[in-house]
Design an enzyme around this catalytic site. Structure first.
Site, short mmCIF file in Angstrom:
data_model
loop_
_atom_site.label_atom_id
_atom_site.label_comp_id
_atom_site.label_asym_id
_atom_site.label_seq_id
_atom_site.Cartn_x
_atom_site.Cartn_y
_atom_site.Cartn_z
N MET A 1 0.82 -1.19 0.00
CA MET A 1 0.00 0.00 0.00
C MET A 1 0.86 1.25 0.00
O MET A 1 1.78 1.37 0.80
CB MET A 1 -0.88 0.03 1.26
CG MET A 1 -2.14 0.85 1.09
SD MET A 1 -2.91 1.20 2.70
CE MET A 1 -1.77 2.36 3.43
N CYS A 2 0.56 2.14 -0.92
CA CYS A 2 1.32 3.38 -1.01
C CYS A 2 0.60 4.47 -0.23
O CYS A 2 -0.48 4.28 0.32
CB CYS A 2 1.44 3.80 -2.49
SG CYS A 2 2.19 2.52 -3.51
N ARG A 3 1.23 5.61 -0.16
CA ARG A 3 0.59 6.80 0.41
C ARG A 3 0.90 7.98 -0.51
O ARG A 3 1.97 8.02 -1.12
CB ARG A 3 1.14 7.08 1.80
CG ARG A 3 0.62 6.13 2.88
CD ARG A 3 1.35 6.39 4.17
NE ARG A 3 0.77 5.71 5.31
CZ ARG A 3 1.39 4.76 6.02
NH1 ARG A 3 2.59 4.34 5.68
NH2 ARG A 3 0.80 4.22 7.06
#
Lengths: 276, 276, 276, 276
Positions: A1-3
């Site tokens: 999961m990226c931000r």
């Protein structure tokens, strides 16, 4: 999961949002969130609209928190509109060409999420990219491919529609290949004038997305907060996760929604993928 | 806070301990531990004794989990004695020369911990390093400097004593500079024959250290566990945190203790720093 | 222009050919050759067949001469068959996934040269890759794509034929797109048993390729040369440029030729591209 | 041997000098010069004075020509005063902290050359650095150490004098250690107001240094040259090697000379090292 994070407002130094808030994007990148297995340490990037004709792009495959160049660049430039991203790979190589933002002409694109079964689908998705756009693909991520599909499906003339058709095409291809929930995404895009964002997932759980409230309203709530004096009335920040804990500052963008942040009133519209 | 691992036993491919256990070193590196602020993503290293005259050293400034070369190398070589390390910087730059293990001739060294107030102390500590050894210092970490101080204080002839004098010297210098708890450390060192480890802190809280039990005893406890068949009776693993949850497998090394792992019986002795 | 080297013979440490000769591959990489505009500083790689089931692969995007891990790994391992490569990009990004050797199962591939007009041709060439092989493509070079086309056209069962069909297909596509000289190549490939090489160009100027003479013959010529004692009678080195100046050591492979280096007599056959 | 460039004049985008001239600094970095063994591929850097309080610094350990971030940053920023450097290591590690420019407060420093016998001298030179300045040393090069010695010897208040005392100290230490020609240097420094340069060698052969002529004079010589219209009358470029072949443009700085480039008339003074 990226931000990721997007900003539109009066010109500021990106470091103000990347490093200074209590839960700044760089601070967030050091630790995994709830239910997530790893930090965002597989690269990062900053794309900004400045004084040059084309937007600037700084990308690196190393963890953001230890990258001195990101710190320098984000402290030297000033920009009214920028996108920043910290990456946790979902399988594709850790390399600069797989780092967000992706850029095409005046457009930039960041993504948090994934295409389910991307390994099997990749060739078919690639084939659907407009052959004239195809040479622009430099990396191997699902994210960059989503951008090029959206461009193929008319992003430039109709940004939300281009994204909806991209999402609809991927869902159709994914379901044909047997995936129950083909797509998970929050995306941020810009042409240098407006900042667009969308939150969507094929299933019920969609990655989070937040938008900041009107700075004007916040000043009424917090007349003594010096941080707020610095921003123009219309400044907006869009983030995958809140940067500071200030009641009333962040509003969650509902799943299945697209935002258009611009001078004047922002717009919020349903995001409804359909096969092009 | 860093994490590390040492192995002495029959020759195995390092990947067996780096990647395969449920909580392998690489898996551990992805997430921060309890009370720790960041993943171990500021570099990594593997030092091994193989068939060449000198030990081999692979080090990289990138996160271990995305480094393909570490995976390749650790799967191709076979070694009866190796040290591996994943780094979370305590302030010094993220670069290969700051990655563990550090090597001097046949000796290798890994460390988890820090020297309190290192910035202020560094010059005085550097000056104490034997001028003949000084040119070997390539990086800027407290860890490498601890190694060169231990070498200066006789590590080669008296490994535990060299470490005790190093720790004693740093504590004395630190206290003179006003630090209440100058040193926090678990260290692993080897000369290619024995594997030494020590757990020590100036204060009451010492970073953890574990050593595996006798494989012979474990086979009696777990006659059906195939993983254990592979290792020789005397194989030992020393780790900053357990790699698998197998009751009876890991024994915590008490604070203020040094271990000597070798052919025949291992030794465990008090670790008592003193100023040289 | 890239440079590469292949070795088949008794097991040696690759460093012996990578670093030690007067004009070793690493030494060559520091300077551009005649008529060439740049050093080979856009990455490097070493692929070797060792004791593990699969071949090992070390690749890095940095200049070979400053890469300490290459020096360590090539000094620690021992191999009877390896390929090494130093890269000068012809336009594609400087990143690990664009470094040679490329690997597929037991096969490895290195290349010096280019596909003329690759930017325009890339999509059509990619589409011709067997969809089952397609997910293996990780980078964006013409070289990797040549490998996957050769695999598509039967490289595994008929190595020289697979290369000829790959070259023929690219020439046909290139000429349809208006290129006068679509292909320039020397390639080295191996399955872990034999070492294959080919030298070919669509035009009259073909990049150079050399093969070493029989060590047995060389020993008669140079009975006092200690370097030669170390190698088995059948050891062979294939190189883009000679590693040492020893009259009689290197024989130029003629353009339009393929070599099969193996236990027993080597074979040299015409290399004649044709459209599959 | 390294190469570098300094600019003082009306604000320009650094890319104009880094990439656009026929023999731009980046173009130069690809190939070794006459009598030089390697390209400048061991890192690079750009330091600039912009709109922020402190100068900006972009440094990378990779070859300049393939670094996309350098291209982006140098095209986005605009600066009236900057220093750029491409590195060929003389032995110290290839890492960001060894890349020029080095920075201390408002000051920046670049160097081409070396300290003879640096390995043996390093400890004694380090000890002479002011303990208050010592913690600022992050890398391991002779160049950074020269900068800190010059700072120790009063660079901030007397730039040319600080450099002369630094050079004199190194020569004295070197000669005591048996070196016939201890120092080889061209250096460029700036405080954000003036640009200083010096050319000096202990022996007879000094690395080259050039300064551009008055743009006003050049316009008279070349009234039709559009490149010259862009620069202010007082713009000056200092380079290790000429960027373009334009008769009258470049004037060689004599060995043993220091330059002070500033608003109004530039100054050229003898550079005479002496032991402090």
């Amino acid at each position: 999961m990226c931000r990721w994070l997007g900003y539109l407002g009066n010109p500021i130094r990106p470091e103000e949002l990347l490093y200074q808030p209590a839960r700044s994007l760089i601070e967030q990148s050091k630790s995994h969130g709830s239910g997530v297995s790893a930090a965002n340490a597989d690269g990062h990037g900053l794309g900004w609209y400045g004084t040059a004709d084309a937007p600037g792009l700084f990308r690196s495959a190393s963890p953001a928190w230890g990258d001195r160049n990101l710190r320098e660049v984000s402290a030297q430039i000033s920009s009214p509109l920028f996108l920043a991203h910290v990456r946790a790979s979902t399988g594709t190589p850790v390399q600069q060409t797989n780092c967000h933002p992706f850029r095409h002409g005046q457009w930039m694109f960041v993504h948090n999420g994934f295409i389910d079964g991307y390994d099997r689908l990749r060739r078919d998705l690639l084939l659907r990219v407009d052959p004239k756009l195809f040479p622009g693909i430099e990396g191997t991520t699902d994210s960059e491919l989503m951008f090029y599909l959206a461009l193929t499906f008319g992003l430039v003339d109709d940004p939300v529609g281009g994204l909806e058709r991209m999402a609809g095409f991927i869902e159709a291809e994914g379901r044909r290949a047997g995936s129950a929930h083909p797509l998970q995404m929050t995306v941020g895009i810009s042409d240098g004038v407006r900042l667009y964002a969308a939150r969507y997932a094929s299933g019920v759980e969609a990655n989070t997305l937040y938008v900041s409230s009107s700075v004007r309203d916040l000043r009424l709530l917090y007349p003594a907060d010096e941080r707020l004096q610095h921003f123009s009335d219309e400044s907006r920040v869009i983030v995958s996760e809140p940067l500071v804990d200030l009641p009333g500052l962040w509003r969650e963008v509902p799943p299945g929604t697209a935002l258009v942040v611009q001078e004047g009133d922002d717009r919020e519209v349903p995001f409804r993928p359909y096969e092009p």
